[in-house]
Design a protein around this motif. Structure first.
Motif, PDB file in Angstrom:
ATOM      1  N   ALA A 265      -4.750   3.196  -1.447  1.00  0.00           N
ATOM      2  CA  ALA A 265      -4.296   3.787  -0.168  1.00  0.00           C
ATOM      3  C   ALA A 265      -5.329   4.769   0.381  1.00  0.00           C
ATOM      4  O   ALA A 265      -5.012   5.921   0.711  1.00  0.00           O
ATOM      5  CB  ALA A 265      -2.934   4.450  -0.332  1.00  0.00           C
ATOM      6  N   ILE A 266      -6.552   4.298   0.513  1.00  0.00           N
ATOM      7  CA  ILE A 266      -7.649   5.173   0.953  1.00  0.00           C
ATOM      8  C   ILE A 266      -7.408   5.708   2.365  1.00  0.00           C
ATOM      9  O   ILE A 266      -7.531   6.901   2.621  1.00  0.00           O
ATOM     10  CB  ILE A 266      -8.993   4.404   0.936  1.00  0.00           C
ATOM     11  N   CYS A 267      -7.090   4.801   3.304  1.00  0.00           N
ATOM     12  CA  CYS A 267      -7.057   5.219   4.716  1.00  0.00           C
ATOM     13  C   CYS A 267      -5.997   6.282   5.006  1.00  0.00           C
ATOM     14  O   CYS A 267      -6.319   7.303   5.624  1.00  0.00           O
ATOM     15  CB  CYS A 267      -6.926   3.997   5.616  1.00  0.00           C
ATOM     16  N   PRO A 268      -4.733   6.097   4.559  1.00  0.00           N
ATOM     17  CA  PRO A 268      -3.761   7.167   4.804  1.00  0.00           C
ATOM     18  C   PRO A 268      -4.198   8.501   4.195  1.00  0.00           C
ATOM     19  O   PRO A 268      -3.904   9.558   4.752  1.00  0.00           O
ATOM     20  CB  PRO A 268      -2.477   6.644   4.151  1.00  0.00           C
TER      21      PRO A 268
ATOM     22  N   CYS B 270      -3.419   2.078   7.775  1.00  0.00           N
ATOM     23  CA  CYS B 270      -4.034   0.940   7.077  1.00  0.00           C
ATOM     24  C   CYS B 270      -4.182  -0.205   8.073  1.00  0.00           C
ATOM     25  O   CYS B 270      -3.302  -0.443   8.888  1.00  0.00           O
ATOM     26  CB  CYS B 270      -3.102   0.526   5.938  1.00  0.00           C
ATOM     27  N   TYR B 271      -5.306  -0.922   8.025  1.00  0.00           N
ATOM     28  CA  TYR B 271      -5.456  -2.076   8.900  1.00  0.00           C
ATOM     29  C   TYR B 271      -5.465  -3.397   8.118  1.00  0.00           C
ATOM     30  O   TYR B 271      -5.946  -4.417   8.595  1.00  0.00           O
ATOM     31  CB  TYR B 271      -6.652  -1.939   9.847  1.00  0.00           C
ATOM     32  N   GLY B 272      -4.951  -3.339   6.904  1.00  0.00           N
ATOM     33  CA  GLY B 272      -4.575  -4.578   6.225  1.00  0.00           C
ATOM     34  C   GLY B 272      -5.672  -5.331   5.514  1.00  0.00           C
ATOM     35  O   GLY B 272      -5.608  -6.556   5.423  1.00  0.00           O
ATOM     36  N   CYS B 273      -6.663  -4.621   4.941  1.00  0.00           N
ATOM     37  CA  CYS B 273      -7.793  -5.388   4.404  1.00  0.00           C
ATOM     38  C   CYS B 273      -7.475  -6.103   3.094  1.00  0.00           C
ATOM     39  O   CYS B 273      -8.251  -6.956   2.670  1.00  0.00           O
ATOM     40  CB  CYS B 273      -9.058  -4.555   4.326  1.00  0.00           C
ATOM     41  N   PHE B 274      -6.329  -5.807   2.458  1.00  0.00           N
ATOM     42  CA  PHE B 274      -5.958  -6.583   1.266  1.00  0.00           C
ATOM     43  C   PHE B 274      -4.982  -7.722   1.605  1.00  0.00           C
ATOM     44  O   PHE B 274      -4.442  -8.355   0.719  1.00  0.00           O
ATOM     45  CB  PHE B 274      -5.400  -5.666   0.169  1.00  0.00           C
TER      46      PHE B 274
ATOM     47  N   THR C  23       1.035  -4.718   3.621  1.00  0.00           N
ATOM     48  CA  THR C  23      -0.260  -5.049   3.003  1.00  0.00           C
ATOM     49  C   THR C  23      -0.224  -4.888   1.490  1.00  0.00           C
ATOM     50  O   THR C  23       0.344  -3.924   0.974  1.00  0.00           O
ATOM     51  CB  THR C  23      -1.350  -4.129   3.606  1.00  0.00           C
TER      52      THR C  23
ATOM     53  N   CYS D 169      -6.329  -0.806  -3.016  1.00  0.00           N
ATOM     54  CA  CYS D 169      -7.416   0.109  -2.638  1.00  0.00           C
ATOM     55  C   CYS D 169      -7.130   1.536  -3.056  1.00  0.00           C
ATOM     56  O   CYS D 169      -7.992   2.402  -2.964  1.00  0.00           O
ATOM     57  CB  CYS D 169      -7.605   0.068  -1.128  1.00  0.00           C
TER      58      CYS D 169
ATOM     59  N   VAL E 286       0.840  -1.205   0.000  1.00  0.00           N
ATOM     60  CA  VAL E 286       0.000   0.000   0.000  1.00  0.00           C
ATOM     61  C   VAL E 286       0.879   1.260   0.000  1.00  0.00           C
ATOM     62  O   VAL E 286       0.511   2.278  -0.588  1.00  0.00           O
ATOM     63  CB  VAL E 286      -0.952  -0.009   1.221  1.00  0.00           C
TER      64      VAL E 286
END
Ligand code: SF4
Ligand code: SF4
Length: 266
Positions: A200-203, A209-213, A194, A198, A169
């Motif tokens: 890098a939506i969360c940053p 990032c909490y690792g959803c991929f 990760t 995505c 990410v």
């Protein structure tokens, strides 16, 4: 003489234990789905089509993890009916958020959550599809990326290997000019371990990032966890950070179990 009509490849979509988010991502592809709908026979897809055609199917997408005895038998039957079997999303590829039970007493969970737990028949672990049958390709994400899904379906239709990113990410942050929340703000972020997908939506919204991929190839969760500890996190915090949507994937599972051991005083 009339040329015989070419048979369209058939596509089936099956759901196991999941929230349906990955199937909704497929429906959300709209224009791309309509384009693909011309090229394939959507033979079985309960969320999209009332008519269910019997197998065998050329390509099967499977969402969700295996959490009941009935699902163990059903995935074997789905495998028998499928040419290529592709798992989509965190639940199908790594057991999903429901795999949190894998480190706990499922009986205690059901007694706490349900008024009549005696009606709940469930396995004590949530496991990925590949634990039960051979899988031809895994598409990560919670939910999956629409762009990756469209690329996957079109690749399978034209017979080329689907291409998904193998980088982290972090690379997406850099490409977009997003300031690193870990370096600039001291926020723990699983982005370095990760797989990208995505954008890098969360940053971009100033959170880690909490690792959803799930874990990227060649990730180094031990080093990342050590960095989190240097930032002031406890070993237990780190163990829990790896134990999210993809916590039961082999790499994050090993990291979370190692940090859990480190958290217990000897
Ligand atoms: S914010 Fe997270 S994903 Fe982005 S560069 Fe920093 S560590 Fe990597
Ligand atoms: S930044 Fe991480 S947690 Fe956020 S959407 Fe992307 S992969 Fe998922």
């Amino acid at each position: 003489m009339a040329t015989p009509k070419k048979r369209k490849p058939s596509l089936a979509v099956f759901k196991f234990a999941s929230c349906d988010g990955c199937q909704l991502s497929l429906l959300d592809c709209e224009d791309a789905v309509l384009a693909v709908a011309d090229a394939v026979e959507i033979a079985y897809f309960v969320e999209a089509r009332r008519q269910a055609l019997a197998g065998p199917y050329d390509v099967t997408l499977v969402e969700g993890s295996v959490t009941t005895e009935e699902e163990v038998e059903r995935i074997k039957e789905v495998r028998r009916q499928s040419g290529l079997l592709v798992t989509i999303g965190a639940c199908a590829t790594s057991g999903g958020i429901q795999a949190l039970r894998n480190w706990a007493d499922v009986g205690e969970f059901t007694r706490t959550v349900y008024a009549s737990p005696e009606y709940i028949h469930t396995l004590d672990r949530s496991r990925p599809i590949s634990d039960f049958v051979p899988v031809d390709f895994e598409l990560r994400g919670c939910p999956i990326s629409k762009q990756q899904l469209v690329d996957l379906v079109t690749s399978l239709l034209i017979g080329r290997k689907p291409s998904v990113p193998e980088h982290a990410v972090c690379n997406e942050c850099k490409r977009q000019g997003t300031v690193c929340v870990m370096v600039a703000e001291g926020v723990p972020c699983l982005g370095p371990a990760t797989q990208a997908g995505c954008g890098a939506i969360c940053p971009a919204y100033n959170r880690g990032c909490y690792g959803c991929f799930g874990p990227m190839d060649l990730s180094n969760p031990a080093a990342l966890g050590a960095r989190f500890i240097a930032m002031g996190q406890t070993a237990r915090d780190v163990s829990r950070a790896f134990r999210g949507f993809n916590g039961y994937s082999a790499v994050f599972r090993a990291a979370s179990e190692q940090f859990e051991k480190d958290a217990i005083p000897s």
